[in-house]
Write an enzyme that holds these catalytic residues in place. Structure first.
Site, short mmCIF file in Angstrom:
data_model
loop_
_atom_site.label_atom_id
_atom_site.label_comp_id
_atom_site.label_asym_id
_atom_site.label_seq_id
_atom_site.Cartn_x
_atom_site.Cartn_y
_atom_site.Cartn_z
N GLN A 14 0.83 -1.22 0.00
CA GLN A 14 0.00 0.00 0.00
C GLN A 14 0.87 1.26 0.00
O GLN A 14 0.54 2.26 0.66
CB GLN A 14 -0.95 0.00 1.20
CG GLN A 14 -2.17 -0.89 1.02
CD GLN A 14 -3.11 -0.40 -0.10
OE1 GLN A 14 -3.13 0.77 -0.47
NE2 GLN A 14 -3.87 -1.33 -0.65
N SER A 15 1.94 1.27 -0.76
CA SER A 15 2.84 2.43 -0.78
C SER A 15 2.20 3.63 -1.48
O SER A 15 1.79 3.54 -2.64
CB SER A 15 4.13 2.05 -1.51
OG SER A 15 4.89 3.20 -1.79
N ASN A 16 2.15 4.75 -0.77
CA ASN A 16 1.71 6.01 -1.40
C ASN A 16 2.79 6.50 -2.35
O ASN A 16 2.51 7.10 -3.38
CB ASN A 16 1.47 7.08 -0.34
CG ASN A 16 0.39 6.69 0.64
OD1 ASN A 16 -0.74 6.44 0.24
ND2 ASN A 16 0.73 6.61 1.93
#
Ligand SMILES: *Cc1c(COP(=O)(O)O)cnc(C)c1O
Length: 336
Positions: free
Chosen positions: A75-77
């Site tokens: 879930q890396s921004n």
């Protein structure tokens, strides 16, 4: 220091808004709380990585790169923002996603940021949890170069001396904005993870001799390691800028008491903070970074460690898209 010496692309209008949180401040009965809206950096729903990417993609373009390689958690921004900016400049983006959290949750694995990565046409490869992800990204870059591709590797979170320039610039922007509004800032609070945001702010504030302290609220590492990482990057960034005299070690302060069970693992304090800001101000935080940072700030205010007579600026680093990766947890938390 003179930032125009470094290559840059422009990605969003500045300054980002600096807003007073009247309802939230009143609800806490505490300090005057302001929010610096770096969730409003436009590209791909915004966030702090866009500021770093102005300099990273600036350098990549100066080097003639056609392919960006980077890495992050599922879930890396950072990966989502990098994937979008790469497309804007006609570059291909390969992202290595680490299974940093053990989960079978469908939303975590497929929704939120990952869904957007795929919409941006990002080439995704997965890696198991616990591997050296920056080394994996370098290896991928080498592999592409061996095939004749001009690949530019961006480390996790865009946190190196180039990316940190984004937050040197933000520190200058914030101080100018505050001066124009006659706002005397006593403390800046931000989430601190891969360290580029925190380090850049410290360097930028030191560079203009603002004498405003920064408190980083950790989301992964214990305090000693987090502070050491931030200080090391701050020194490297100051050196890159040609500043002399270094960055005082005491200028780097992190509180890592609000991580909970680990990076990306939700906490009750996070869920409460996300709901509180949403309901008091109509502003969305994220579950991994700004939600935990805000949980920390709320607790420090309630304990009186941040005094009621202060003026605090909370740097909103974005990430609300990540909420959709935590749908089940948040639904349960709201029922409780
Ligand atoms: C990456 C990120 C941070 C942390 O910034 P670092 O520069 O990695 O320390 C904070 N908030 C959000 C929403 C992020 O995506």
């Amino acid at each position: 220091m003179h930032l125009a010496r470094f290559p840059r692309v422009r990605l969003f209008p500045t300054p980002t808004p600096l807003e007073k949180l009247d309802n939230f401040s009143r609800a806490l009965g505490g300090p005057e709380i302001w929010i610096k809206r770096d969730d409003c950096t436009v590209v791909a729903t915004g966030g702090n990585k866009v500021r770093k990417l102005e300099w990273l993609i600036g350098e990549a373009r100066a080097l003639g790169a056609t392919h960006i390689v980077t890495q992050g958690a599922v879930q890396s921004n950072h990966v989502r923002q990098t994937a979008a900016v790469a497309r804007r400049f006609g570059m291909t983006c390969t992202a290595l996603l680490e299974h940093r959290i053990e989960t079978n949750d469908r939303d975590y694995l497929n929704s939120g940021n990952v869904l957007l990565d795929k919409l941006f046409g990002c080439l995704i490869e997965y890696r198991p949890g616990g591997v050296d992800m920056n080394a994996e990204a370098e290896k991928k870059g080498e592999e592409l170069r061996a095939q004749g591709v001009n690949a530019y590797v961006i480390p996790g979170g865009g946190s190196n001396r180039v990316g940190a320039l984004g937050y040197v610039s933000c520190a200058q922007e914030l101080m100018q904005q505050a001066d124009e509004m006659d706002l005397k800032i006593d403390l800046i609070v931000t989430a601190t993870g891969s360290a580029g945001t925190h380090a850049g702010l410290v360097v930028g504030l030191h560079g203009v001799n603002a004498q405003v302290p920064v408190l980083g609220i950790g989301v992964r590492l214990p305090k000693d390691r987090q502070e050491a990482n931030v200080h090391r990057l701050a020194e490297a960034t100051a050196d890159y800028l040609g500043m002399t005299g270094g960055i005082p070690r005491e200028a780097v302060v992190a509180n890592c008491d609000y991580v909970g069970a680990g990076y990306g693992i939700p906490t009750e304090g996070m869920a409460n903070a996300v709901q509180m800001l949403a309901r008091e101000e109509g502003i969305l935080l994220d579950p991994v970074y700004s939600g935990k940072a805000m949980a920390g700030m709320i607790d420090l205010i309630r304990r009186g460690e941040i005094g009621a007579d202060k003026r605090v600026v909370f740097l909103h680093t974005g990430g609300a898209v990540g909420l959709f990766g935590y749908t089940g947890y948040l639904e349960t938390a709201m029922e409780a």
